[in-house]
Write a protein that holds these residues in place. Sequence first.
Motif, PDB file in Angstrom:
ATOM      1  N   MET A  50      44.257  36.277  34.996  1.00 20.27           N
ATOM      2  CA  MET A  50      43.932  36.110  36.471  1.00 20.27           C
ATOM      3  C   MET A  50      44.999  37.003  37.555  1.00 20.27           C
ATOM      4  SD  MET A  50      41.797  33.604  36.155  1.00 20.27           S
ATOM      5  CE  MET A  50      40.983  34.245  34.707  1.00 20.27           C
ATOM      6  N   SER A 108      32.128  34.069  34.261  1.00 17.10           N
ATOM      7  CA  SER A 108      32.989  33.873  35.010  1.00 17.10           C
ATOM      8  C   SER A 108      32.935  34.255  36.738  1.00 17.10           C
ATOM      9  CB  SER A 108      34.605  34.397  34.802  1.00 17.10           C
ATOM     10  OG  SER A 108      35.029  33.559  33.651  1.00 17.10           O
ATOM     11  N   THR A 148      44.604  32.137  30.490  1.00 16.16           N
ATOM     12  CA  THR A 148      44.819  33.473  30.655  1.00 16.16           C
ATOM     13  C   THR A 148      45.567  33.984  31.920  1.00 16.16           C
ATOM     14  OG1 THR A 148      42.466  33.852  31.501  1.00 16.16           O
ATOM     15  CG2 THR A 148      42.742  34.090  29.114  1.00 16.16           C
ATOM     16  N   GLN A 149      46.509  33.654  32.076  1.00 19.62           N
ATOM     17  CA  GLN A 149      47.405  33.653  33.238  1.00 19.62           C
ATOM     18  C   GLN A 149      47.470  35.211  33.753  1.00 19.62           C
ATOM     19  OE1 GLN A 149      50.465  30.669  32.847  1.00 19.62           O
ATOM     20  NE2 GLN A 149      49.660  29.672  34.718  1.00 19.62           N
ATOM     21  N   HIS A 166      42.697  28.680  34.809  1.00 16.55           N
ATOM     22  CA  HIS A 166      42.926  30.149  34.542  1.00 16.55           C
ATOM     23  C   HIS A 166      42.517  30.328  33.218  1.00 16.55           C
ATOM     24  CE1 HIS A 166      46.410  28.203  32.276  1.00 16.55           C
ATOM     25  NE2 HIS A 166      46.713  27.631  33.489  1.00 16.55           N
ATOM     26  N   HIS A 167      42.080  29.342  32.462  1.00 18.46           N
ATOM     27  CA  HIS A 167      41.314  29.450  31.177  1.00 18.46           C
ATOM     28  C   HIS A 167      42.468  29.936  30.190  1.00 18.46           C
ATOM     29  CE1 HIS A 167      37.782  28.856  33.708  1.00 18.46           C
ATOM     30  NE2 HIS A 167      37.883  30.317  33.950  1.00 18.46           N
ATOM     31  N   PRO A 193      43.942  33.074  41.233  1.00 19.26           N
ATOM     32  CA  PRO A 193      44.605  31.731  40.595  1.00 19.26           C
ATOM     33  C   PRO A 193      43.556  31.301  39.469  1.00 19.26           C
ATOM     34  CG  PRO A 193      43.594  30.800  42.796  1.00 19.26           C
ATOM     35  CD  PRO A 193      43.367  32.331  42.818  1.00 19.26           C
ATOM     36  N   GLY A 194      42.011  31.291  39.565  1.00 24.54           N
ATOM     37  CA  GLY A 194      41.293  30.834  38.435  1.00 24.54           C
ATOM     38  C   GLY A 194      40.046  31.197  38.976  1.00 24.54           C
ATOM     39  N   THR A 195      39.076  30.927  38.011  1.00 20.09           N
ATOM     40  CA  THR A 195      37.571  31.226  38.223  1.00 20.09           C
ATOM     41  C   THR A 195      36.839  29.915  37.769  1.00 20.09           C
ATOM     42  OG1 THR A 195      37.111  32.101  35.927  1.00 20.09           O
ATOM     43  CG2 THR A 195      37.999  33.639  37.624  1.00 20.09           C
TER      44      THR A 195
END
Length: 409
Positions: free
Chosen positions: A372, A339, A368-369, A365-366, A378-380
């Motif tokens: 994150m 990631s 998984t907030q 965010h997958h 906010p995301g990867t």
Amino acid sequence: MSNLDDIFASVRSQFPALTQKVHGKNLVYLDSGATTLKPQSVVDRIAHFYSYETSNVHRGAHYLGDVATGHFEAARQKVAEFLGARQSEEIIFVRGTTEGVNLVANSWGLSNLKAGDEILITVMEHHGNIVPWQMVAEKVGAKVVAADILDNGELDLEDFKKKLNSRTKMVAFTASSNVLGTNTDMKLLTKLAHEVGAKVLVDGAQIVSQLPVDVSDIDCDFFVFSAHKLFGPFGFGAVYGKKEILDQMPPYQGGGSMISKVTIEKTTFNDVPTRFEAGTPHVEGAVGLHAALTFVENIGLDKIHKYEMDLLNYATGRLLEIPDVKIYGTSQNKGAILSFNLKGAHHSDIGQILDQEGVAVRAGHHCTQPLMARLGVPGTVRASLSVYNNREDIDSMVKAVVKAREMLL
């Protein structure tokens, strides 16, 4: 090429999806953490079932019903052996990891949790191992507590121990993070949980395709996984549960198959595992998972792990050559997941540029907030590797990331 490279070049040839082009470029599939591609052997086995063996199971008074039932229960035995369960009755077939967690949360949880109890999870859990526990906790007045991670993405063991106490009744944790790749010490965490009298559920969705699992050795009370992340079909998975615990759990859903006797006044329920498998089952899912497990065993999880770790190390090194790349999760004990972000660029923009270059990754965010939020992003972008990838795939990804950097920064 090494002998391992030769083996996995042959493995790659078994995946027809990789023969296609995307946006005029050869497909580079780096999204196995979301779902794995399917080998031809699995596709053929499911097609054969639909073509020649279609029947419902357990109650047919005819040849096809007997054949389908035999395959369905053979798949259960195969899963039991794959996980190291003591008996096939400890395997319940479900739609996947998420339904497996919901089953345990609603059946065991609603029967055993009460006001003031605590459910300990980790901050890196998938939403599928957070939300069901929150829903049950709200109904009974319990509380969900999360252990933190270290900056390198490993579980903060001291924080985990600190949050374990006499109020902890369930500990639910991932065996391998779907974002960071971090592998947790399943046996140690289970031992610590049992010392305070808590039950343990392990989310095995990401671990089953990379390392051997022995639930009897781990001593976990429940273990859940999905077929589609293990080269099998969508909409199918399994729950392992210790039989002595399953025997005390009420049904999760009502309907056909899960009953012993039904009258208008009262229903008595079947024994496990059938008690938890209401309605017409996903028979082709079981047949497909059986074929997928055979595919994995024919290669060998030891070879798979060694090959994927070599790819992960190569990919990590190549990505870090690019200025402005930040990788999340740098533990030495991790699965083949990377990631990352480009500092100053949005993960979604990077993902779109990679797609135009034929490189399939996941951006967001997958599910998984909370993780994150812990990472402060906010995301990867997530690249997840598998048996059908090679160094050329990684080179293609790196070239695409370099292009994204030139365009976005």
